[in-house]
Motif scaffolding. Structure first.
Motif, PDB file in Angstrom:
ATOM      1  N   LYS A   1       0.839  -1.209   0.000  1.00 42.11           N
ATOM      2  CA  LYS A   1       0.000   0.000   0.000  1.00 42.11           C
ATOM      3  C   LYS A   1       0.876   1.262   0.000  1.00 42.11           C
ATOM      4  O   LYS A   1       0.680   2.166  -0.800  1.00 42.11           O
ATOM      5  CB  LYS A   1      -0.873  -0.034   1.262  1.00 42.11           C
ATOM      6  N   GLU A   2       1.850   1.287   0.883  1.00 44.40           N
ATOM      7  CA  GLU A   2       2.629   2.519   1.062  1.00 44.40           C
ATOM      8  C   GLU A   2       3.663   2.734  -0.057  1.00 44.40           C
ATOM      9  O   GLU A   2       3.882   3.863  -0.488  1.00 44.40           O
ATOM     10  CB  GLU A   2       3.338   2.506   2.423  1.00 44.40           C
ATOM     11  N   LEU A   3       4.274   1.652  -0.513  1.00 48.17           N
ATOM     12  CA  LEU A   3       5.264   1.810  -1.599  1.00 48.17           C
ATOM     13  C   LEU A   3       4.587   2.318  -2.874  1.00 48.17           C
ATOM     14  O   LEU A   3       5.175   3.057  -3.654  1.00 48.17           O
ATOM     15  CB  LEU A   3       5.967   0.476  -1.878  1.00 48.17           C
ATOM     16  N   SER A   4       3.310   1.914  -3.059  1.00 48.46           N
ATOM     17  CA  SER A   4       2.586   2.356  -4.263  1.00 48.46           C
ATOM     18  C   SER A   4       2.451   3.868  -4.306  1.00 48.46           C
ATOM     19  O   SER A   4       2.250   4.446  -5.372  1.00 48.46           O
ATOM     20  CB  SER A   4       1.177   1.762  -4.294  1.00 48.46           C
ATOM     21  N   LYS A   5       2.548   4.501  -3.127  1.00 53.80           N
ATOM     22  CA  LYS A   5       2.377   5.954  -3.087  1.00 53.80           C
ATOM     23  C   LYS A   5       3.665   6.707  -3.450  1.00 53.80           C
ATOM     24  O   LYS A   5       3.650   7.904  -3.615  1.00 53.80           O
ATOM     25  CB  LYS A   5       1.928   6.385  -1.676  1.00 53.80           C
ATOM     26  N   ILE A   6       4.789   5.981  -3.484  1.00 54.34           N
ATOM     27  CA  ILE A   6       6.052   6.657  -3.816  1.00 54.34           C
ATOM     28  C   ILE A   6       6.340   6.427  -5.308  1.00 54.34           C
ATOM     29  O   ILE A   6       6.925   5.412  -5.700  1.00 54.34           O
ATOM     30  CB  ILE A   6       7.226   6.127  -2.948  1.00 54.34           C
ATOM     31  N   ASN A   7       5.901   7.385  -6.113  1.00 62.28           N
ATOM     32  CA  ASN A   7       5.953   7.178  -7.570  1.00 62.28           C
ATOM     33  C   ASN A   7       7.357   6.959  -8.108  1.00 62.28           C
ATOM     34  O   ASN A   7       7.546   6.277  -9.117  1.00 62.28           O
ATOM     35  CB  ASN A   7       5.336   8.377  -8.291  1.00 62.28           C
ATOM     36  N   GLU A   8       8.347   7.515  -7.433  1.00 57.71           N
ATOM     37  CA  GLU A   8       9.722   7.435  -7.955  1.00 57.71           C
ATOM     38  C   GLU A   8      10.306   6.021  -7.839  1.00 57.71           C
ATOM     39  O   GLU A   8      11.285   5.698  -8.511  1.00 57.71           O
ATOM     40  CB  GLU A   8      10.651   8.395  -7.185  1.00 57.71           C
ATOM     41  N   LEU A   9       9.743   5.198  -6.968  1.00 59.82           N
ATOM     42  CA  LEU A   9      10.303   3.849  -6.775  1.00 59.82           C
ATOM     43  C   LEU A   9       9.607   2.850  -7.692  1.00 59.82           C
ATOM     44  O   LEU A   9       8.384   2.869  -7.829  1.00 59.82           O
ATOM     45  CB  LEU A   9      10.142   3.401  -5.318  1.00 59.82           C
ATOM     46  N   GLU A  10      10.408   1.964  -8.303  1.00 64.86           N
ATOM     47  CA  GLU A  10       9.826   0.957  -9.198  1.00 64.86           C
ATOM     48  C   GLU A  10      10.046  -0.432  -8.609  1.00 64.86           C
ATOM     49  O   GLU A  10      11.179  -0.789  -8.282  1.00 64.86           O
ATOM     50  CB  GLU A  10      10.496   1.047 -10.571  1.00 64.86           C
ATOM     51  N   TRP A  11       8.978  -1.172  -8.493  1.00 67.69           N
ATOM     52  CA  TRP A  11       9.081  -2.513  -7.902  1.00 67.69           C
ATOM     53  C   TRP A  11       7.953  -3.354  -8.456  1.00 67.69           C
ATOM     54  O   TRP A  11       6.972  -2.831  -8.983  1.00 67.69           O
ATOM     55  CB  TRP A  11       9.024  -2.418  -6.373  1.00 67.69           C
ATOM     56  N   THR A  12       8.096  -4.677  -8.318  1.00 68.04           N
ATOM     57  CA  THR A  12       7.107  -5.534  -8.973  1.00 68.04           C
ATOM     58  C   THR A  12       6.404  -6.475  -7.999  1.00 68.04           C
ATOM     59  O   THR A  12       5.782  -7.430  -8.405  1.00 68.04           O
ATOM     60  CB  THR A  12       7.778  -6.386 -10.073  1.00 68.04           C
ATOM     61  N   GLY A  13       6.521  -6.208  -6.722  1.00 61.84           N
ATOM     62  CA  GLY A  13       5.800  -7.067  -5.777  1.00 61.84           C
ATOM     63  C   GLY A  13       6.682  -8.148  -5.221  1.00 61.84           C
ATOM     64  O   GLY A  13       7.787  -8.397  -5.702  1.00 61.84           O
ATOM     65  N   SER A  14       6.186  -8.766  -4.167  1.00 60.94           N
ATOM     66  CA  SER A  14       6.944  -9.818  -3.512  1.00 60.94           C
ATOM     67  C   SER A  14       5.978 -10.967  -3.257  1.00 60.94           C
ATOM     68  O   SER A  14       4.997 -10.810  -2.551  1.00 60.94           O
ATOM     69  CB  SER A  14       7.498  -9.255  -2.200  1.00 60.94           C
ATOM     70  N   GLU A  15       6.265 -12.114  -3.879  1.00 62.43           N
ATOM     71  CA  GLU A  15       5.332 -13.244  -3.745  1.00 62.43           C
ATOM     72  C   GLU A  15       5.653 -14.100  -2.523  1.00 62.43           C
ATOM     73  O   GLU A  15       4.820 -14.841  -2.037  1.00 62.43           O
ATOM     74  CB  GLU A  15       5.414 -14.108  -5.003  1.00 62.43           C
ATOM     75  N   GLY A  16       6.894 -13.994  -2.054  1.00 69.35           N
ATOM     76  CA  GLY A  16       7.298 -14.779  -0.894  1.00 69.35           C
ATOM     77  C   GLY A  16       8.539 -14.198  -0.256  1.00 69.35           C
ATOM     78  O   GLY A  16       9.043 -13.157  -0.691  1.00 69.35           O
ATOM     79  N   ALA A  17       9.075 -14.849   0.783  1.00 71.06           N
ATOM     80  CA  ALA A  17      10.208 -14.349   1.588  1.00 71.06           C
ATOM     81  C   ALA A  17       9.784 -13.038   2.278  1.00 71.06           C
ATOM     82  O   ALA A  17       8.578 -12.748   2.365  1.00 71.06           O
ATOM     83  CB  ALA A  17      11.465 -14.180   0.751  1.00 71.06           C
ATOM     84  N   PHE A  18      10.723 -12.233   2.753  1.00 70.10           N
ATOM     85  CA  PHE A  18      10.300 -10.976   3.398  1.00 70.10           C
ATOM     86  C   PHE A  18      11.107  -9.795   2.876  1.00 70.10           C
ATOM     87  O   PHE A  18      11.664  -9.006   3.636  1.00 70.10           O
ATOM     88  CB  PHE A  18      10.341 -11.072   4.937  1.00 70.10           C
ATOM     89  N   TYR A  19      11.144  -9.724   1.537  1.00 70.38           N
ATOM     90  CA  TYR A  19      11.915  -8.661   0.890  1.00 70.38           C
ATOM     91  C   TYR A  19      11.134  -8.014  -0.246  1.00 70.38           C
ATOM     92  O   TYR A  19      10.317  -8.677  -0.898  1.00 70.38           O
ATOM     93  CB  TYR A  19      13.191  -9.249   0.277  1.00 70.38           C
ATOM     94  N   PHE A  20      11.426  -6.736  -0.472  1.00 69.88           N
ATOM     95  CA  PHE A  20      11.054  -6.078  -1.729  1.00 69.88           C
ATOM     96  C   PHE A  20      12.362  -5.687  -2.405  1.00 69.88           C
ATOM     97  O   PHE A  20      13.280  -5.186  -1.737  1.00 69.88           O
ATOM     98  CB  PHE A  20      10.217  -4.818  -1.466  1.00 69.88           C
TER      99      PHE A  20
END
Ligand code: PLP
Length: 389
Positions: free
Chosen positions: A302-321
């Motif tokens: 939820k919160e990372l989605s609000k930071i437009n400058e950061l690009e990421w693709t989600g995390s399906e498992g483990a505890f990392y982005f």
């Protein structure tokens, strides 16, 4: 003069960062550490008590090199229940953390010059373990969303390929390899007579409606070519107990045990009793830890989605982005190492630069830390992104 084989050993790239963190802490600065590769939870009480009972009852002697039979049995049953894997107790070796088992596996499987295919971004340790055996790491470099296909592997196979190393869910991307691709990779290994080492240490920590498959469960022939590596560090918050295991064909497991027998020998008797309690005891605390990981994961999405400058693709498992900052790199912060140092100095937030995972231009954010720390850390990241972009 040191031996040739040790000269190429690269110290963990996070050591410099760790030194900087300690330095800043000594200066009285509060550091939010979102760099750690371990859960913040204390090992569940019933597991700790089993360790204490082992000490108090005098269970303090050498055990068999492959582990106590009760634990090997319990691991076999757990693999059957959780991963649909049918191993006998004799096909399981217990060792001092999955890291030591991985080291030993490359030692017993690889001749100098053999090639080991692995996927990047990756846990940097793999490169070192492979090189120490004399083998050559051959990289499949993935880009977001970091989904491995069998084609990626086919393109890297040569006459020297000996092992395909898989890590799903992945450290650092959190990506899970799809079952259809796993099956194709497994069939490929059978056809080409290669080994698969499948590091499934994050297999119990997954999000949303994702499912997770153990490659060795996809057929008898694939199982014959696979060594499944797993452990207690992440799923039971037992990093300090140093206990992991490998499951695979008897010949390989017996060789692994023989090597252990002449080196570290048996794992700690106390840790083995604790691990037995982890598998056989009450799972309430484990469930609570998993629920907490889900809460942290969902909060971050939820919160990372609000930071437009950061690009990421989600995390399906483990505890990392695993987050791209390629567009944020500048004259002042030209590399992800420099950017992460800037974040640490300016906002007191520690994350691990992509260089540590053979993938510059990214950073790994760990939510092994508490939700309060994750929240504070994210605030610092937001501020730094705004001020540095
Ligand atoms: N495998 C992966 C992918 C890891 O990230 C780690 C630890 O960070 C390990 C293995 C090591 O686990 P253990 O504590 O069992 O040695």
């Amino acid at each position: 003069m040191l031996a040739e084989r040790i000269k190429n050993l690269e110290p963990s790239p996070t050591l410099a960062l760790d030194a900087k963190i300690k330095d800043l802490q000594r200066q009285g600065k509060e550091i939010i550490n979102l760099g750690l590769g371990e859960p913040n939870f204390v090992t569940p009480k019933n597991i700790r008590e089993a360790g204490i009972d082992a000490i108090n009852s005098g269970f303090t002697h050498y055990t068999p090199a492959g582990g106590i039979p009760e634990l090997r049995n319990a691991i076999a049953q757990s693999l059957h229940k959780t991963n649909n894997l049918n191993y006998s107790a004799e096909e399981i070796a217990v060792g001092a953390g999955s890291k030591s088992l991985l080291y030993n596996l490359f030692q017993i499987l690889c001749n100098p010059g053999d090639e080991v295919i692995l996927v990047t971004p990756t846990w940097g340790t793999y490169f070192e373990l492979i090189k120490l055996s004399g083998a050559i790491p051959v990289e499949v470099a993935l880009t977001p969303p970091f989904k491995l296909t069998s084609e990626d592997i086919i393109n890297k196979i040569t006459s020297k390929t000996k092992v395909i190393l898989l890590n799903s869910p992945s450290n650092p991307t959190g990506s899970i390899i799809e079952e259809t691709e796993l099956k194709k990779i497994g069939d490929l290994a059978v056809k080409k007579n290669l080994y698969i080492i499948s590091d499934e240490i994050y297999g119990q920590i997954i999000y949303g409606n994702r499912t997770y498959t153990s490659i060795a469960s996809l057929g008898e022939e694939i199982k014959k070519h696979t060594i499944t590596v797993n452990g207690f560090s992440k799923s039971f918050a037992m990093t300090g107990w140093r206990i992991g295991f490998a499951a695979g064909p008897k010949e390989i497991i017996n060789t692994l045990i023989a090597l252990q027998g002449q080196t570290t020998f048996a794992n700690s008797s106390i840790s083995q009793r604790a691990a037995l309690a982890a598998l056989e005891g009450d799972q309430k605390e484990v469930k609570k830890m998993n629920d907490e990981f889900v809460a942290r994961h969902d909060y971050l999405v939820k919160e990372l989605s609000k930071i437009n400058e950061l690009e990421w693709t989600g995390s399906e498992g483990a505890f990392y982005f695993f987050i791209s900052i390629k567009k944020l790199l500048s004259k002042k912060y030209p590399t992800s190492v420099a950017w992460c140092e800037g974040l640490l100095e300016k906002e007191g937030v520690a994350v691990v630069p992509g260089e540590a995972f053979h993938a510059p231009g990214y950073f790994r954010l760990s939510f092994g830390a508490s939700i309060e720390e994750v929240k504070k850390g994210l605030e610092g990241i937001k501020k730094f992104v705004t001020s540095s972009s």
